[in-house]
Scaffold this motif. Structure first.
Motif, mmCIF file in Angstrom:
data_model
loop_
_atom_site.group_PDB
_atom_site.id
_atom_site.type_symbol
_atom_site.label_atom_id
_atom_site.label_comp_id
_atom_site.label_asym_id
_atom_site.label_seq_id
_atom_site.Cartn_x
_atom_site.Cartn_y
_atom_site.Cartn_z
ATOM 1 N N ASP A 56 0.823 -1.205 0.000
ATOM 2 C CA ASP A 56 0.000 0.000 0.000
ATOM 3 C C ASP A 56 0.860 1.260 0.000
ATOM 4 O OD1 ASP A 56 -2.249 -1.539 -0.063
ATOM 5 O OD2 ASP A 56 -3.231 -0.539 1.624
ATOM 6 N N ASP A 63 -3.276 4.326 -5.827
ATOM 7 C CA ASP A 63 -4.505 4.102 -5.071
ATOM 8 C C ASP A 63 -5.297 5.393 -4.872
ATOM 9 O OD1 ASP A 63 -4.101 1.407 -4.842
ATOM 10 O OD2 ASP A 63 -3.265 1.475 -2.815
ATOM 11 N N GLU A 66 -7.290 5.110 -8.131
ATOM 12 C CA GLU A 66 -8.105 3.924 -8.365
ATOM 13 C C GLU A 66 -8.855 3.440 -7.121
ATOM 14 O OE1 GLU A 66 -5.518 1.877 -11.985
ATOM 15 O OE2 GLU A 66 -5.480 0.971 -9.991
ATOM 16 N N ARG A 67 -8.257 3.591 -5.935
ATOM 17 C CA ARG A 67 -8.874 3.091 -4.705
ATOM 18 C C ARG A 67 -8.704 4.108 -3.580
ATOM 19 N NH1 ARG A 67 -7.371 -3.383 -4.438
ATOM 20 N NH2 ARG A 67 -8.108 -3.907 -6.512
ATOM 21 N N GLU A 69 -10.427 4.876 -1.218
ATOM 22 C CA GLU A 69 -10.956 4.475 0.085
ATOM 23 C C GLU A 69 -9.927 3.724 0.930
ATOM 24 O OE1 GLU A 69 -11.420 0.919 -2.546
ATOM 25 O OE2 GLU A 69 -11.676 3.096 -2.775
ATOM 26 N N ARG A 70 -8.793 3.346 0.354
ATOM 27 C CA ARG A 70 -7.782 2.598 1.094
ATOM 28 C C ARG A 70 -7.159 3.458 2.203
ATOM 29 N NH1 ARG A 70 -4.392 -1.583 -2.846
ATOM 30 N NH2 ARG A 70 -5.939 -3.257 -2.679
ATOM 31 N N SER A 74 -6.924 7.667 1.805
ATOM 32 C CA SER A 74 -8.044 8.251 2.541
ATOM 33 C C SER A 74 -7.578 9.105 3.713
ATOM 34 C CB SER A 74 -8.966 7.142 3.059
ATOM 35 O OG SER A 74 -8.312 6.376 4.058
ATOM 36 N N VAL A 175 -8.954 -4.367 -10.966
ATOM 37 C CA VAL A 175 -9.444 -2.991 -10.992
ATOM 38 C C VAL A 175 -10.112 -2.671 -12.327
ATOM 39 C CG1 VAL A 175 -8.784 -0.558 -10.933
ATOM 40 C CG2 VAL A 175 -7.768 -2.169 -9.316
ATOM 41 N N ARG A 231 -15.498 -6.535 -10.643
ATOM 42 C CA ARG A 231 -16.081 -7.123 -9.439
ATOM 43 C C ARG A 231 -15.950 -8.633 -9.439
ATOM 44 N NH1 ARG A 231 -20.902 -9.338 -7.985
ATOM 45 N NH2 ARG A 231 -21.803 -8.978 -10.042
ATOM 46 N N ARG A 234 -12.309 -9.581 -8.824
ATOM 47 C CA ARG A 234 -11.961 -9.422 -7.411
ATOM 48 C C ARG A 234 -12.533 -10.555 -6.574
ATOM 49 N NH1 ARG A 234 -12.773 -3.851 -8.374
ATOM 50 N NH2 ARG A 234 -14.913 -3.951 -7.591
ATOM 51 N N SER A 279 -11.267 -6.419 3.341
ATOM 52 C CA SER A 279 -10.919 -6.973 2.039
ATOM 53 C C SER A 279 -9.564 -7.670 2.070
ATOM 54 C CB SER A 279 -10.895 -5.864 0.986
ATOM 55 O OG SER A 279 -10.419 -6.356 -0.253
#
Length: 281
Positions: A56, A63, A66-67, A69-70, A74, A175, A231, A234, A279
């Motif tokens: 991470d 991230d 793309e993410r 919320e990680r 965040s 992703v 989805r 994943r 996750s």
């Protein structure tokens, strides 16, 4: 102040249930399953968590796009705290390996730690990525054979490495979604791997757990073939992580430890519940 839950999410704590089985499978194949295995399994978990935190940290800029919320993008975990966590867990993992297995364990744990960091900061996203991750898991199995025959544990190490290669290759599309040929190829590899693992002198436990692995990882991949959305991919990647104890259990049974194999597989329902909350990918 960083909350404990944020650190748990950073290191993907529930996914670590897939890790001790590497060491157990290696110890069973090497003929050294015993008290030392517990310490080596703890070392393996610490190094796995280190790799998740380093992952991470290395991906923090990507991230953010793309993410978001990680934990790092965040703002819940500062980047420097994630890097410090990764470094601290690495030192702890190597220390525990040395205490549990001495120099012979460190001779495997040190290259394992190096491979984990190499994947996170350099190999990930490149053609070398799946091979590097496969090397990590293969070394993890050989760590379990410390004090015994690592030659005897090599087939189990190659089996876990092959699974890891398939899983890592599939995860590259979690992703963006995948061309359906990718999950089709990994599904074929999974079925082949399960069929090979089912063969041997491990009694009825071995083929039963190999079949469990094939079903739990195979069906989500089949769904991803029909619908290769991000989805679905994943979901298949999570299934590959959660189902790994069944494969490890089959290998432990082949190594003469069917009870240990069943104990590993028994962790799957707990892992499945936990990854719904945190996750694994």
């Amino acid at each position: 102040m960083t909350a404990l839950r944020d650190l748990i999410e950073l290191v993907r704590a529930p996914a670590a249930l897939s890790v001790p089985g590497d060491v157990v499978a290696g110890a069973a194949a090497g003929g050294v399953l015993g008290r030392r295995t517990i310490g080596l399994a703890c070392s393996s978990v610490l190094l796995y968590w280190a790799g998740m935190a380093a992952n991470d940290w290395a991906d923090r800029h990507l991230d953010a796009i793309e993410r978001p919320e990680r934990p790092i993008p965040s703002g819940r975990v500062p980047a420097e705290a994630a890097l410090g966590t990764a470094a601290g867990l690495t030192v702890a993992g190597l220390t525990v390996a040395g205490l549990a297995g001495g120099r012979r364990a460190l001779a495997v744990a040190a290259p394992l730690a190096a491979a984990v960091w190499a994947y996170d900061v350099a190999a990930k996203g490149t053609p070398a990525g799946p091979l590097t991750m496969a090397l990590c898991r293969g070394l993890d199995v050989l760590l379990g054979a410390t004090g015994g025959s690592r030659t005897a544990a090599l087939p189990s190490a190659l089996t876990i490495a092959a699974h890891t290669y398939l899983l890592t290759a599939l995860s590259h599309a979690e992703v963006s979604g995948a061309d359906p040929r990718l999950p089709a190829a990994t599904l074929a590899g999974t079925v082949t791997l399960a069929a090979v693992t089912a063969r041997g002198a491990g009694g009825p436990v071995q083929p039963a757990l190999a079949g469990c692995y094939a079903a739990q990882f195979g069906f989500p991949q089949a769904h991803a073939v029909a619908d290769p959305s991000a989805r679905r991919v994943r979901d298949a990647v999570s299934a590959g992580i959660v189902s790994l104890p069944a494969l490890q259990g089959a290998l432990a049974a082949r190594g003469g430890a069917p009870r240990a194999g069943l104990a590993l597989a028994a962790a799957i329902p707990l892992a499945r519940r936990l990854v719904r909350k945190v996750s694994a990918t």
